[in-house]
Design an enzyme around this catalytic site. Structure first.
Site: not given
Ligand SMILES: NC(=O)c1ccc[n+]([C@@H]2O[C@H](COP(=O)([O-])OP(=O)(O)OC[C@H]3O[C@@H](n4cnc5c(N)ncnc54)[C@H](O)[C@@H]3O)[C@@H](O)[C@H]2O)c1
Length: 277
Positions: A170, A174
């Site tokens: 991961y 990133k």
């Molecule tokens: N929530 C956090 O704390 C956090 C922190 C840092 C980074 N992020 C990043 O933010 C982004 C969004 O995450 P979030 O927290 O809103 O999560 P979330 O789980 O609410 O949403 C992520 C979405 O991506 C979809 N997804 C997963 N694999 C996929 C694929 N192969 N093709 C298409 N869609 C796919 C999932 O079905 C889900 O609906 C991610 O890249 C995550 O790494 C999140």
């Protein structure tokens, strides 16, 4: 009337918050691997006056990304990209994290870059994780930034034997997102378009809740308790930054990454979150 189109990948909390902030008056084509997630976001937003079309798509597949773009173009010119699709270290094995978060993001930025309208803007959601790892060499960073997308996963530093665990995968994904955004922003700039990334810290979403309940749950809870903000963040606070970057106020900002982590990274290097030897 043909409208401007926003492509949103990832129908999660962060993606929806940004789409709500920036997608009014546009057609928003939302792609997600789980069509039910895309449909749920479409329902909430359509009932709030937006125009949202849900679509099943897989970020790890170039043909699926191209299909999403072709579908989106039926509604008008693509002027905005929000990439908020991804999997976390507790949700997927190493190979899937690299295929979705690293390779898929690189392909999406490349393919949308080919069709983005003049004056268009893109955001991809990276993570603080890319900032809290040992520095890579200048050469390794350049490989991540500039290697042909189809050869990325063949890089020595991304070979399974060189990836310790899902967290390491991961972090590399990133870090690659940030580097890719720099290299792609140069190409987007040739079309008069801008591209940036946002690196959130802990934002309460289903993905983060999986982490709280996963094997690293205590680690994450300690992280937000001891960061300067003393709490996890919200998707709407990520949207605040996206609004700056995607609006006219961000006209001079491209190829950049923005940490939105309540100071967790600062504390990791120089405060109470610093790992003990
Ligand atoms: N929530 C956090 O704390 C956090 C922190 C840092 C980074 N992020 C990043 O933010 C982004 C969004 O995450 P979030 O927290 O809103 O999560 P979330 O789980 O609410 O949403 C992520 C979405 O991506 C979809 N997804 C997963 N694999 C996929 C694929 N192969 N093709 C298409 N869609 C796919 C999932 O079905 C889900 O609906 C991610 O890249 C995550 O790494 C999140």
């Amino acid at each position: 009337m043909r409208k401007e189109v926003m492509i949103l990948t990832g129908a999660g909390q962060i993606g929806m918050a940004i789409a709500r902030r920036m997608g009014y008056g546009k057609t928003i084509v939302v792609g997600d691997k789980k069509i039910e997630n895309a449909e749920a976001v479409a329902k909430i937003m359509n009932e709030a006056g937006f125009h949202v079309i849900p679509l099943e798509m897989d970020l790890s597949s170039r043909s699926s990304i191209k299909h999403l773009i072709t579908e989106a173009q039926k509604y008008g010119e693509i002027t905005m990209l929000v990439n908020a699709a991804g999997v976390s270290p507790s949700q997927a094995p190493i190979e899937a994290i690299l295929k979705v978060d690293l390779y898929g993001t690189a392909v999406l930025l490349e393919e949308v870059g080919k069709v983005i309208a003049e004056g268009g803007v893109g955001i991809t959601i990276s993570s603080q994780s890319g900032h809290r790892m040992a520095q890579l060499s200048a050469e390794e960073d350049e490989w991540l930034a500039c290697t042909q997308t189809e050869e990325l996963l063949d890089l020595e530093i991304l070979k399974p034997e060189n990836i310790k665990d899902t967290l390491h995968a991961y972090q590399m994904a990133k870090r690659c997102n940030e580097k890719r955004v720099m290299a792609e922003a140069v190409k987007w700039g040739e079309k008069g378009a801008r591209l940036n990334s946002i690196s959130p810290g802990i934002i309460v979403t289903p993905l983060a809740i999986d982490e709280f309940n996963g094997p690293r749950g205590d680690f994450y809870k300690n992280m937000f308790a001891k960061c300067p903000a003393g709490r996890p963040g919200t998707a709407d606070e990520v949207a605040n930054v996206a609004e700056l970057l995607m609006s006219e106020k961000g006209a001079f900002i491209t190829g950049a990454d923005f940490l939105v982590d309540g100071g967790a990274t600062a504390s990791y290097f120089y405060g109470p979150l610093k790992p003990q030897e």
